[in-house]
Enzyme design. Sequence first.
Site, PDB file in Angstrom:
ATOM      1  N   TYR A 172       0.852  -1.194   0.000  1.00  0.00           N
ATOM      2  CA  TYR A 172       0.000   0.000   0.000  1.00  0.00           C
ATOM      3  C   TYR A 172       0.888   1.244   0.000  1.00  0.00           C
ATOM      4  CZ  TYR A 172      -3.668  -3.256   1.407  1.00  0.00           C
ATOM      5  OH  TYR A 172      -4.549  -4.302   1.468  1.00  0.00           O
ATOM      6  N   HIS A 215      -5.548   3.280   0.537  1.00  0.00           N
ATOM      7  CA  HIS A 215      -5.362   2.888   1.933  1.00  0.00           C
ATOM      8  C   HIS A 215      -5.097   4.088   2.831  1.00  0.00           C
ATOM      9  CE1 HIS A 215      -4.587  -0.290   4.976  1.00  0.00           C
ATOM     10  NE2 HIS A 215      -5.202  -1.059   4.097  1.00  0.00           N
TER      11      HIS A 215
END
Length: 464
Positions: free
Chosen positions: A218, A274
């Site tokens: 992420y 994220h």
Amino acid sequence: MKENGMSRRDTMRALGLSGSAGILGLFGGIPNARADRRTVDHRTAERRTADRETPQYAKGLKSLTIKSVRAIATAPQGSNLIVVKVETSEPGLYGLGCATFTQRAEVVLVAINTYLNEFCVGRDVDNIEDMWHAAYVSSYWRNGPVLNNALSGLDQALWDIKGKRAGMPLYQLLGGKVRFAVPCYTHANGRTPEETVESVKKIQEQGYRYIRIQQGGYGAVGSTTKKPDFKEAGFGGATDNYMNENAYLKAIPILFETVRKQCGEEVELLHDIHERVQPMNAINMIKKLEEFRPFFIEDPFSPENMKWFKLLRQSTTVPLAMGELFNNINEFLEPMANQWFDYIRIHVSQIGGVTPAMKVARLGEWFNVKTAWHGPGDVSPVGHSAHAHIDLAVWNFGIQEAVQFNDKTLEVFSGCPTMKNGYMSVNEVPGIGVDIDEKVAAKFPISTKSNWQVRKFDGTLIRP
């Protein structure tokens, strides 16, 4: 009477004789008539008894109470998994629910075994709605992730029991199927766009139409080998990760362009920010992705920055998914009513189970917001199955995160949902459909080492 040749006196005399005959029969004056009457009465009684007998479908279910509530902890695939087992006053009848909070698993165990068991014992297993609300407010302060996961385990287990009692899979209790199976997306990754393309192509060969693409972890974590300044200074933890926000913001549009060109227009591409970048930077990057037609972009902002969604919605037509970190179903009300995002990104155990998830899903139908339950590896097979049952039953389904179980997990859990050609299917048996072998589960103990921290070059922690 006169026309028939009978006077009123004649008629009364005839009725009197008839009554006398009845009385004589009653006291045995007419033996043959008495026998015939007994036969008729017996047949009539049998017919009336048959008419009064309640058919099986209308008999209902006897009342049952909760005998015990306890947690089962296991980690066959590396991530901590917590399953709640609710035993009833009917021998052999129990239900299972997912209460997995990987990062704080031990605390959830205490909440279940110490508090939830005492709260539940003796209560009627059928009163799910009442029990959910009672457990939710019994601690006075509203729940966070620990108590919500404990509550989710109870809630799912009660639905599992109800399905077993009714002889129906859970999706039948929720309204029945509106699709034959559950379309899913899975993850493609690589350190470079080219590596990600190769991963996408392999996944397409497995029948998937929806693929989430990432470069590195992420926020492109791990895609750079340069040692950050905070590491050189000895700041932070030894396992803390580093994210270069500017490099990430430049890399993702290139990633989308490369995958779209080499993998075609048919594949649906997803991506998860994220919550790693600043709101305005997220908005600018998403605008650049618009020409590549993302299926959705997930979690552009942290829960603390929800008001930025209004500006984001005005800036782009890219579909958005949000809600993975929400603790309370009320957090969905304002953004859904304002249609700030398109997909309900709920971690079902995080908000308390099937009962609240169904309420949010039904609310979404009114605002054309679709479901996209969070289904990572740190959800138990019981939880994944619960997701799929809801997916099968709600009209405003959007997409489901796919799951892959290793051999150890399949040894611990039987009846797991299965994947084929990009679709998830449930075990077609009453209840949620998943069972657990506690002896095998005990072979894979959980761990308390689950810290996950990402920092900027100077050591500043990056949310979420």
